[in-house]
Design a protein around this motif. Structure first.
Motif, mmCIF file in Angstrom:
data_model
loop_
_atom_site.group_PDB
_atom_site.id
_atom_site.type_symbol
_atom_site.label_atom_id
_atom_site.label_comp_id
_atom_site.label_asym_id
_atom_site.label_seq_id
_atom_site.Cartn_x
_atom_site.Cartn_y
_atom_site.Cartn_z
ATOM 1 N N LEU A 129 0.871 -1.171 0.000
ATOM 2 C CA LEU A 129 0.000 0.000 0.000
ATOM 3 C C LEU A 129 0.906 1.218 0.000
ATOM 4 N N SER A 130 0.772 2.064 -1.006
ATOM 5 C CA SER A 130 1.650 3.225 -1.158
ATOM 6 C C SER A 130 0.884 4.517 -0.927
ATOM 7 N N PRO A 131 0.895 5.020 0.309
ATOM 8 C CA PRO A 131 0.260 6.316 0.551
ATOM 9 C C PRO A 131 1.081 7.449 -0.059
ATOM 10 N N GLY A 132 0.390 8.522 -0.354
ATOM 11 C CA GLY A 132 1.079 9.764 -0.643
ATOM 12 C C GLY A 132 1.405 10.424 0.683
ATOM 13 N N PRO A 133 1.668 11.709 0.707
ATOM 14 C CA PRO A 133 1.968 12.379 1.971
ATOM 15 C C PRO A 133 0.752 12.350 2.895
ATOM 16 N N VAL A 134 0.938 11.733 4.065
ATOM 17 C CA VAL A 134 -0.147 11.582 5.033
ATOM 18 C C VAL A 134 -0.053 12.700 6.063
ATOM 19 N N ARG A 135 -1.136 13.431 6.238
ATOM 20 C CA ARG A 135 -1.142 14.530 7.199
ATOM 21 C C ARG A 135 -0.812 14.015 8.600
ATOM 22 N N GLY A 136 0.147 14.662 9.256
ATOM 23 C CA GLY A 136 0.516 14.239 10.597
ATOM 24 C C GLY A 136 1.902 14.720 10.976
ATOM 25 N N PRO A 137 2.410 14.277 12.127
ATOM 26 C CA PRO A 137 3.689 14.775 12.653
ATOM 27 C C PRO A 137 4.869 14.558 11.708
ATOM 28 N N GLU A 192 4.528 23.147 2.470
ATOM 29 C CA GLU A 192 3.372 22.255 2.427
ATOM 30 C C GLU A 192 2.541 22.494 1.172
ATOM 31 N N HIS A 193 2.302 23.752 0.840
ATOM 32 C CA HIS A 193 1.493 24.062 -0.337
ATOM 33 C C HIS A 193 2.157 23.551 -1.607
ATOM 34 N N ASP A 194 3.477 23.732 -1.714
ATOM 35 C CA ASP A 194 4.194 23.262 -2.893
ATOM 36 C C ASP A 194 4.072 21.749 -3.030
ATOM 37 N N PHE A 195 4.201 21.053 -1.904
ATOM 38 C CA PHE A 195 4.133 19.597 -1.938
ATOM 39 C C PHE A 195 2.726 19.125 -2.291
ATOM 40 N N ALA A 196 1.720 19.662 -1.624
ATOM 41 C CA ALA A 196 0.343 19.226 -1.847
ATOM 42 C C ALA A 196 -0.144 19.567 -3.246
ATOM 43 N N SER A 197 0.381 20.651 -3.824
ATOM 44 C CA SER A 197 -0.080 21.077 -5.151
ATOM 45 C C SER A 197 0.332 20.111 -6.254
ATOM 46 N N ARG A 198 1.256 19.212 -5.947
ATOM 47 C CA ARG A 198 1.674 18.230 -6.945
ATOM 48 C C ARG A 198 0.650 17.110 -7.106
ATOM 49 N N ALA A 199 -0.290 17.001 -6.185
ATOM 50 C CA ALA A 199 -1.315 15.959 -6.249
ATOM 51 C C ALA A 199 -2.515 16.446 -7.052
ATOM 52 N N ALA A 200 -3.145 15.521 -7.768
ATOM 53 C CA ALA A 200 -4.313 15.876 -8.576
ATOM 54 C C ALA A 200 -5.417 16.486 -7.720
ATOM 55 N N LEU A 201 -5.571 15.995 -6.499
ATOM 56 C CA LEU A 201 -6.603 16.526 -5.606
ATOM 57 C C LEU A 201 -6.119 17.740 -4.831
ATOM 58 N N GLY A 202 -4.841 18.063 -4.950
ATOM 59 C CA GLY A 202 -4.309 19.258 -4.313
ATOM 60 C C GLY A 202 -4.317 19.224 -2.801
ATOM 61 N N ARG A 203 -4.158 18.056 -2.211
ATOM 62 C CA ARG A 203 -4.193 17.957 -0.755
ATOM 63 C C ARG A 203 -3.382 16.762 -0.283
ATOM 64 N N LEU A 204 -3.183 16.696 1.034
ATOM 65 C CA LEU A 204 -2.553 15.539 1.643
ATOM 66 C C LEU A 204 -3.582 14.433 1.856
ATOM 67 N N VAL A 205 -3.098 13.250 2.134
ATOM 68 C CA VAL A 205 -3.957 12.105 2.439
ATOM 69 C C VAL A 205 -4.158 12.039 3.952
ATOM 70 N N GLU A 206 -5.338 11.655 4.378
ATOM 71 C CA GLU A 206 -5.637 11.550 5.807
ATOM 72 C C GLU A 206 -5.361 10.132 6.307
ATOM 73 N N ALA A 240 -6.037 3.840 6.366
ATOM 74 C CA ALA A 240 -6.509 2.687 7.127
ATOM 75 C C ALA A 240 -7.679 2.004 6.426
ATOM 76 N N ARG A 241 -8.601 2.795 5.878
ATOM 77 C CA ARG A 241 -9.725 2.206 5.158
ATOM 78 C C ARG A 241 -9.255 1.487 3.899
ATOM 79 N N ALA A 242 -8.211 2.019 3.261
ATOM 80 C CA ALA A 242 -7.666 1.366 2.075
ATOM 81 C C ALA A 242 -7.081 0.000 2.422
ATOM 82 N N LEU A 270 -2.366 5.303 -2.995
ATOM 83 C CA LEU A 270 -3.336 6.168 -2.328
ATOM 84 C C LEU A 270 -2.658 7.491 -2.038
ATOM 85 N N SER A 271 -2.543 8.305 -3.092
ATOM 86 C CA SER A 271 -1.707 9.496 -3.006
ATOM 87 C C SER A 271 -2.438 10.778 -3.328
ATOM 88 N N ALA A 272 -3.757 10.747 -3.432
ATOM 89 C CA ALA A 272 -4.527 11.915 -3.869
ATOM 90 C C ALA A 272 -4.119 12.342 -5.272
#
Length: 256
Positions: free
Chosen positions: A181-189, A210-224, A229-231, A248-250
């Motif tokens: 399972l390959s998450p993208g950047p997961v919001r957290g510490p 953070e904005h620069d990193f998240a903007s690279r994702a199609a959904l423009g956000r981090l993964v929760e 866990a649901r994946a 699972l990288s947004a």
């Protein structure tokens, strides 16, 4: 789906993602065992799982240490561990490769790759003997795309993808599935740390990093965390899944 009657062992159990995995697996009916290096973190994670309506037991183990893994396997000898989630991992340094010390490189690979090998080596034999079981290795989208100034981490996750595919071919014919399972950047510490270090390295603000990193994702956000866990639980509901990697990288598909 129901995981009633199954025992799941989750490494890196003291971290936020380990706790999220434990909650989701417990909610699906599994008996959950959390393991990690820090007893206090494990205790806190188990407490959080209980507050969310689940249950998890804990055991201290350093997955990079063969003796520690052997001790854990002996401690759990009477447990029918049919689900192994290799979640333990370290982020490593955030700087150019030429500035990375050999000890830092080795530490990343010791946990992120060697730890998976040792855990599989210890807990696969009973699954193979029973002719059933599932192994899910938590890789990263960073193992499939460039991530500047994070070479030890990305290299370790690329290695983990190769381990997953080859091991699936070895044990799949005997009834055990292995997937990643390959998450993208997961919001957290952990991501907060990386954004801070990136800001220090490049001179930008933490918010800009953070904005620069998240903007690279199609959904423009981090993964929760709960999305990851649901994946995991969804993957276990796909009995034909073996040797696969779930992204699972947004939609983080653009190069760094």
């Amino acid at each position: 789906m129901s995981l009633d009657g199954r025992t799941a062992l989750v490494t890196g159990g003291g971290g936020p993602l380990g706790r999220a995995f434990a909650s989701a697996l417990s909610a699906a009916g599994a008996r959950v065992l959390l393991t990690g290096r820090n007893r206090a973190s494990l205790t806190e994670a188990a407490k959080r799982v209980a507050e969310e309506g689940g249950e998890a037991r804990t055991a201290v183990c350093d997955v990079s240490d063969p003796a520690s893994v052997r001790s854990l396997a002996a401690e759990l000898a009477d447990e029918d561990v049919s689900l192994l989630v290799n979640n333990a991992g370290v982020a490593g340094p955030v700087r150019p490769l030429v500035d990375v010390e050999p000890e830092e490189w080795d530490e990343v690979f010791a946990v992120n790759v060697r730890g998976v090998y040792l855990m599989c080596r210890a807990f696969l034999p009973p699954m193979l003997a029973a002719g059933r079981g599932d192994v899910v290795n938590v890789a990263s989208v960073s193992g499939k795309r460039p991530l500047l100034n994070r070479t030890p981490y990305t290299a370790s996750k690329t290695a983990l993808l190769g381990l997953t595919r080859t091991l699936a071919g070895e044990v799949g014919p005997r009834g055990v599935t292995v997937n990643s399972l390959s998450p993208g950047p997961v919001r957290g510490p952990r991501m907060d740390r990386n954004f801070r270090l990136t800001a220090e390295l490049t001179g930008c603000t933490i918010e800009e990093a953070e904005h620069d990193f998240a903007s690279r994702a199609a959904l423009g956000r981090l993964v929760e965390e709960d999305e990851v866990a649901r994946a995991l639980v969804a993957m276990l509901a796909m009995p034909g899944l073996c040797g696969a990697d779930i992204d699972l990288s947004a939609g983080m598909i653009a190069p760094a």
